[in-house]
Design a protein around this motif. Structure first.
Motif, PDB file in Angstrom:
ATOM      1  N   LEU A 195      -3.419 -48.010  73.226  1.00 18.45           N
ATOM      2  CA  LEU A 195      -2.877 -49.365  73.118  1.00 18.45           C
ATOM      3  C   LEU A 195      -3.903 -50.323  72.533  1.00 18.45           C
ATOM      4  CD1 LEU A 195      -0.954 -49.632  76.525  1.00 18.45           C
ATOM      5  CD2 LEU A 195       0.032 -49.318  74.245  1.00 18.45           C
ATOM      6  N   ALA A 196      -5.169 -50.145  72.856  1.00 19.69           N
ATOM      7  CA  ALA A 196      -6.225 -51.012  72.335  1.00 19.69           C
ATOM      8  C   ALA A 196      -6.375 -50.871  70.819  1.00 19.69           C
ATOM      9  CB  ALA A 196      -7.550 -50.700  73.029  1.00 19.69           C
ATOM     10  N   GLU A 197      -5.984 -49.725  70.289  1.00 17.29           N
ATOM     11  CA  GLU A 197      -6.034 -49.495  68.842  1.00 17.29           C
ATOM     12  C   GLU A 197      -4.795 -50.039  68.138  1.00 17.29           C
ATOM     13  OE1 GLU A 197      -6.777 -45.455  67.740  1.00 17.29           O
ATOM     14  OE2 GLU A 197      -8.270 -45.179  69.319  1.00 17.29           O
ATOM     15  N   GLY A 198      -3.885 -50.633  68.870  1.00 18.73           N
ATOM     16  CA  GLY A 198      -2.655 -51.126  68.270  1.00 18.73           C
ATOM     17  C   GLY A 198      -1.500 -50.164  68.378  1.00 18.73           C
ATOM     18  N   GLY A 199      -1.670 -49.114  69.171  1.00 17.57           N
ATOM     19  CA  GLY A 199      -0.595 -48.168  69.369  1.00 17.57           C
ATOM     20  C   GLY A 199       0.550 -48.761  70.169  1.00 17.57           C
ATOM     21  N   SER A 200       1.695 -48.116  70.084  1.00 22.11           N
ATOM     22  CA  SER A 200       2.877 -48.582  70.798  1.00 22.11           C
ATOM     23  C   SER A 200       2.909 -48.006  72.212  1.00 22.11           C
ATOM     24  CB  SER A 200       4.138 -48.141  70.053  1.00 22.11           C
ATOM     25  OG  SER A 200       4.251 -46.720  70.082  1.00 22.11           O
TER      26      SER A 200
ATOM     27  N   MET B 144      11.261 -34.005  73.092  1.00 22.46           N
ATOM     28  CA  MET B 144      11.572 -35.387  73.427  1.00 22.46           C
ATOM     29  C   MET B 144      10.463 -36.325  72.957  1.00 22.46           C
ATOM     30  SD  MET B 144      12.433 -37.144  77.113  1.00 22.46           S
ATOM     31  CE  MET B 144      10.722 -37.152  77.675  1.00 22.46           C
ATOM     32  N   LEU B 145       9.220 -35.943  73.188  1.00 21.81           N
ATOM     33  CA  LEU B 145       8.110 -36.790  72.769  1.00 21.81           C
ATOM     34  C   LEU B 145       8.073 -36.923  71.249  1.00 21.81           C
ATOM     35  CD1 LEU B 145       5.263 -35.655  75.201  1.00 21.81           C
ATOM     36  CD2 LEU B 145       6.776 -37.642  75.382  1.00 21.81           C
ATOM     37  N   GLY B 146       8.398 -35.847  70.544  1.00 22.83           N
ATOM     38  CA  GLY B 146       8.451 -35.936  69.088  1.00 22.83           C
ATOM     39  C   GLY B 146       9.536 -36.884  68.616  1.00 22.83           C
ATOM     40  N   GLN B 147      10.698 -36.837  69.258  1.00 21.64           N
ATOM     41  CA  GLN B 147      11.795 -37.737  68.901  1.00 21.64           C
ATOM     42  C   GLN B 147      11.419 -39.187  69.186  1.00 21.64           C
ATOM     43  OE1 GLN B 147      15.404 -37.027  71.103  1.00 21.64           O
ATOM     44  NE2 GLN B 147      16.630 -38.428  69.868  1.00 21.64           N
ATOM     45  N   VAL B 148      10.817 -39.443  70.338  1.00 25.76           N
ATOM     46  CA  VAL B 148      10.426 -40.810  70.696  1.00 25.76           C
ATOM     47  C   VAL B 148       9.369 -41.332  69.750  1.00 25.76           C
ATOM     48  CG1 VAL B 148       9.313 -42.196  72.493  1.00 25.76           C
ATOM     49  CG2 VAL B 148      11.085 -40.552  73.121  1.00 25.76           C
ATOM     50  N   HIS B 149       8.419 -40.486  69.366  1.00 31.26           N
ATOM     51  CA  HIS B 149       7.380 -40.927  68.436  1.00 31.26           C
ATOM     52  C   HIS B 149       7.960 -41.238  67.063  1.00 31.26           C
ATOM     53  CE1 HIS B 149       4.052 -40.384  65.476  1.00 31.26           C
ATOM     54  NE2 HIS B 149       3.417 -41.128  66.369  1.00 31.26           N
ATOM     55  N   ALA B 150       8.881 -40.400  66.611  1.00 33.09           N
ATOM     56  CA  ALA B 150       9.490 -40.635  65.299  1.00 33.09           C
ATOM     57  C   ALA B 150      10.196 -41.983  65.242  1.00 33.09           C
ATOM     58  CB  ALA B 150      10.470 -39.510  64.976  1.00 33.09           C
ATOM     59  N   GLU B 151      10.755 -42.418  66.363  1.00 32.44           N
ATOM     60  CA  GLU B 151      11.510 -43.667  66.400  1.00 32.44           C
ATOM     61  C   GLU B 151      10.664 -44.875  66.805  1.00 32.44           C
ATOM     62  OE1 GLU B 151      15.014 -43.231  68.773  1.00 32.44           O
ATOM     63  OE2 GLU B 151      15.586 -41.338  67.834  1.00 32.44           O
ATOM     64  N   HIS B 152       9.614 -44.649  67.601  1.00 26.18           N
ATOM     65  CA  HIS B 152       8.888 -45.785  68.179  1.00 26.18           C
ATOM     66  C   HIS B 152       7.373 -45.709  68.021  1.00 26.18           C
ATOM     67  CE1 HIS B 152      12.622 -47.117  70.043  1.00 26.18           C
ATOM     68  NE2 HIS B 152      12.805 -45.876  70.464  1.00 26.18           N
ATOM     69  N   GLY B 153       6.857 -44.645  67.421  1.00 28.32           N
ATOM     70  CA  GLY B 153       5.414 -44.513  67.300  1.00 28.32           C
ATOM     71  C   GLY B 153       4.831 -45.387  66.200  1.00 28.32           C
ATOM     72  N   LYS B 154       3.570 -45.770  66.385  1.00 28.94           N
ATOM     73  CA  LYS B 154       2.845 -46.552  65.375  1.00 28.94           C
ATOM     74  C   LYS B 154       1.630 -45.793  64.848  1.00 28.94           C
ATOM     75  CE  LYS B 154       4.103 -51.284  66.644  1.00 28.94           C
ATOM     76  NZ  LYS B 154       3.568 -52.633  66.990  1.00 28.94           N
ATOM     77  N   LEU B 155       0.875 -45.204  65.731  1.00 28.43           N
ATOM     78  CA  LEU B 155      -0.274 -44.420  65.297  1.00 28.43           C
ATOM     79  C   LEU B 155       0.170 -43.032  64.849  1.00 28.43           C
ATOM     80  CD1 LEU B 155      -2.925 -45.302  68.051  1.00 28.43           C
ATOM     81  CD2 LEU B 155      -2.375 -46.519  65.929  1.00 28.43           C
ATOM     82  N   GLU B 156      -0.710 -42.358  64.134  1.00 30.20           N
ATOM     83  CA  GLU B 156      -0.401 -41.004  63.684  1.00 30.20           C
ATOM     84  C   GLU B 156      -0.228 -40.066  64.882  1.00 30.20           C
ATOM     85  OE1 GLU B 156       0.143 -39.820  60.624  1.00 30.20           O
ATOM     86  OE2 GLU B 156      -0.024 -41.862  59.834  1.00 30.20           O
ATOM     87  N   TRP B 157       0.718 -39.163  64.770  1.00 24.32           N
ATOM     88  CA  TRP B 157       1.002 -38.189  65.819  1.00 24.32           C
ATOM     89  C   TRP B 157      -0.275 -37.461  66.254  1.00 24.32           C
ATOM     90  CZ3 TRP B 157       4.672 -36.385  69.111  1.00 24.32           C
ATOM     91  CH2 TRP B 157       4.681 -35.040  69.477  1.00 24.32           C
ATOM     92  N   ALA B 158      -1.069 -37.015  65.291  1.00 29.95           N
ATOM     93  CA  ALA B 158      -2.266 -36.236  65.617  1.00 29.95           C
ATOM     94  C   ALA B 158      -3.277 -37.047  66.428  1.00 29.95           C
ATOM     95  CB  ALA B 158      -2.918 -35.713  64.336  1.00 29.95           C
ATOM     96  N   ARG B 159      -3.345 -38.353  66.200  1.00 29.12           N
ATOM     97  CA  ARG B 159      -4.302 -39.199  66.938  1.00 29.12           C
ATOM     98  C   ARG B 159      -4.015 -39.150  68.440  1.00 29.12           C
ATOM     99  NH1 ARG B 159      -7.350 -40.806  69.816  1.00 29.12           N
ATOM    100  NH2 ARG B 159      -8.203 -42.905  70.125  1.00 29.12           N
ATOM    101  N   LEU B 160      -2.773 -39.024  68.806  1.00 24.67           N
ATOM    102  CA  LEU B 160      -2.380 -39.071  70.206  1.00 24.67           C
ATOM    103  C   LEU B 160      -2.846 -37.835  70.976  1.00 24.67           C
ATOM    104  CD1 LEU B 160       1.268 -40.344  69.651  1.00 24.67           C
ATOM    105  CD2 LEU B 160      -0.865 -41.667  69.744  1.00 24.67           C
ATOM    106  N   PHE B 161      -3.192 -36.783  70.258  1.00 22.06           N
ATOM    107  CA  PHE B 161      -3.633 -35.534  70.874  1.00 22.06           C
ATOM    108  C   PHE B 161      -5.143 -35.486  71.096  1.00 22.06           C
ATOM    109  CE2 PHE B 161       0.563 -34.647  69.592  1.00 22.06           C
ATOM    110  CZ  PHE B 161       1.001 -33.475  70.183  1.00 22.06           C
TER     111      PHE B 161
END
Length: 587
Positions: A72-77, A160-177
């Motif tokens: 969140l501090a990086e501007g993530g959703s 489910m997490l992939g679907q939610v990220h596709a619709e509501h994510g801001k940062l790159e998927w890989a960053r979250l890992f």
């Protein structure tokens, strides 16, 4: 009251009215809030309440909360933070959730001002049949069903997490890992709770792959503070980070999952086709008014939010809002509402893609008023009967399958005001105990009824069928006020999740407690059997009063793990359950 009884013929069939009529003229024993200092009702350790101005995460482990806050501090959703926190929880709280399981999520998108619900519940394999857990005409022992390949459903969490990220994510998927990968490779310290759960678990030791990771060469649980590394899980995360959820549902990881299930001493039949075909589902949120608020949760196949809304609506017709938290009267009314909700739950709640779930009828205010009128002020109903709002009772069997309390909950609010509330699970502690590529597989198929018919030979709505999603009690919820998010909460706890979440809603919305004060209250309630009181709390002082009302009282461990965030004009107020290791933090 007599008119109410005459209007509800399904109740007459149970034999309850005779008892009710004896109590028509009884008056309630009421302790009003102004009569007693509410502080005496808590008796828990120092508050864990947190405050932040812009964003916040509340999760079951400090390392998971830290990962979400960093995102969140990086501007993530809020969606980004939920994903990062969940992946860390898979590592540091493996007994409760992970990519080998499933979950439900409800969120509010600040940009669209829309509430959305997501279903990542596991599904039964295509080869599964309703007699899966039967031996002749009898169900096998629940423990035997859990600790087998037969209990493993198709994991849904990553889809489910992939679907939610596709619709509501801001940062790159890989960053979250990255936070989880770093912890998996460099190691993390075994917490007191993880050590204790490993130490007391015998079935996990019997699975060679799991034992090699969780125990030393003598079969002893790793001590508190031991640095535990999981390079196999790190490799899984790297693959999924690079190419998305398909890396889990196809290819090497999928083959390893199928082989591990088939290779169990009691093999299961999860197939590559089951994994490839799995899809998460966006469902219509379940929302209903409550006083000046709107309660929103995920719909069936979770029974949780519907049962909670039933309880809250029923309680709105009682004097509970005027009673002191922890008083005999408050526990009585709350427990009676739980009996009524759980009676309906056992008959009607299941996967709506397979059976009719009369959601509208079960939440109809007039129906719930009739149900509320069954509550007596000084006498328990005992075992409450299910209602019959649309004439289905005669053809529906009752599901009494147990649900074990190993689950987790995460809440996140981002700087733009979007909110995500997610409950995820692998079902019982350490799931099926099947350990593959550094993570555990679920035993969620034991959330189905072990028998496909009840004692009267009526079909059970929650019976096992190919591709079906088992009934759940997971209850991620949002509370709206004036159309905006006011609070987001949820809890682990098996079927008791319903009582845990409802208790906090009553605490905040009716008793004007802070979120943390409501979480800290001793747990209590009924699932339509005994009235349970949290052991070792001040509730022991009301046990005799409840027994005098006819309650069968049990003092039990009540291990909730409720996490929540309240959005106030002064900022964000976070709460974490002191019964576990959770923490809320933000910036």
């Amino acid at each position: 009251m007599l008119a109410v009884l005459l209007a509800c013929p399904a109740v007459w069939a149970t034999g309850v009215p005779e008892l009710l009529l004896k109590a028509v003229n009884e008056t309630p024993v009421i302790q009003h809030k102004e009569d007693i200092n509410p502080e005496i009702a808590t008796g828990r350790r120092e508050s864990q309440q947190a405050h932040a101005e812009h964003y916040m995460v509340s999760s079951a482990n400090p390392l998971a909360t830290q990962a979400g806050v960093a995102i969140l501090a990086e501007g993530g959703s809020a969606a980004d933070a939920i994903i990062a926190a969940q992946l860390v929880l898979n590592l540091v709280e493996p007994q409760s959730s992970g990519i080998g399981g499933g979950g439900f999520l409800i969120g509010y998108d600040a940009a669209t001002q829309k509430v959305q619900a997501y279903d990542g519940r596991e599904t039964a394999p295509g080869a599964a049949r309703s007699t899966r857990f039967m031996q002749g005409e009898q169900a096998i022992a629940f423990k035997d069903a859990v600790n087998s390949g037969l209990s493993v459903g198709t994991p849904g969490l990553l889809r489910m997490l992939g679907q939610v990220h596709a619709e509501h994510g801001k940062l790159e998927w890989a960053r979250l890992f990255e936070p989880a990968i770093e912890l998996a490779e460099q190691g993390f310290e075994v917490s007191p709770r993880l050590h204790a759960m490993l130490d007391q678990n015998t079935e996990l030791r019997r699975q060679a792959a799991a034992a090699a990771y969780f125990y030393d060469e003598k079969g002893l649980a790793w001590p508190v503070g031991h640095v535990l590394k999981n390079p196999a899980f790190a490799q899984v995360l790297r693959r999924v980070a690079a190419t998305g959820p398909d890396a889990f549902y196809q290819g090497k990881i999928a083959h390893n999952i199928v082989d591990a299930v088939a290779g169990h001493l009691v093999p299961g039949d999860l197939s590559l086709q089951d994994l490839t075909a799995y899809r998460s589902i966006e469902r219509e949120p379940l929302c209903a008014p409550y006083k000046v608020y709107v309660l929103c949760g995920v719909p069936p196949p979770s029974s949780g939010p519907l049962s909670i809304i039933q309880m809250m609506t029923i309680l709105s017709y009682t004097p509970i809002a005027d009673l002191v938290p922890g008083s005999a009267g408050a526990v009585h009314y709350f427990s009676e509402a739980g009996r009524l909700a759980f009676a309906d739950r056992a008959v009607y709640l299941a996967d709506p893609d397979f059976v009719e779930v009369p959601v509208k009828a079960l939440l109809d205010p007039q129906y719930l008023r009739l149900r509320a009128d069954l509550i007596m002020p000084r006498r328990t109903i005992g075992q409450a009967p299910p209602g019959d709002p649309i004439g289905m009772l005669a053809v529906r069997g009752e599901d009494v399958s147990p649900e074990l309390p190993s689950t987790t909950h995460i809440v996140a609010v981002d700087s733009e005001g979007s909110v995500m509330s997610m409950t995820s699970s692998i079902e019982s502690a350490f799931g099926s105990k099947i350990f593959v590529d550094g993570f555990l597989l679920n035993n969620q198929l034991t959330d189905f009824s072990l028998s496909d018919v009840d004692a009267q030979n009526r079909p059970v709505a929650n019976r096992l069928e190919p591709g079906k999603r088992p009934r759940s009690s997971m209850s991620p919820m949002l509370v709206l006020k004036d159309g905006k998010p006011y609070m987001a909460i949820g809890s682990p706890g098996g079927a008791s999740i319903i009582n845990f979440v409802a208790k906090v809603l009553v605490g905040v919305l009716d008793w004007d407690l802070s979120l943390q004060e409501a979480i800290d209250l001793p747990n209590f309630g009924s699932r339509n059997y005994a009235t349970d009181l949290e052991k070792g709390t001040v509730l022991r002082d009301v046990a005799d009063d409840l027994r005098a009302m006819g309650h069968e009282v049990r003092e039990v461990d009540f291990p909730s793990g409720l996490q929540g965030i309240r959005l106030t004009p002064d900022g964000l107020e976070g709460g974490a359950d002191p019964r576990r290791e959770g923490v809320a933090a933000g910036g």
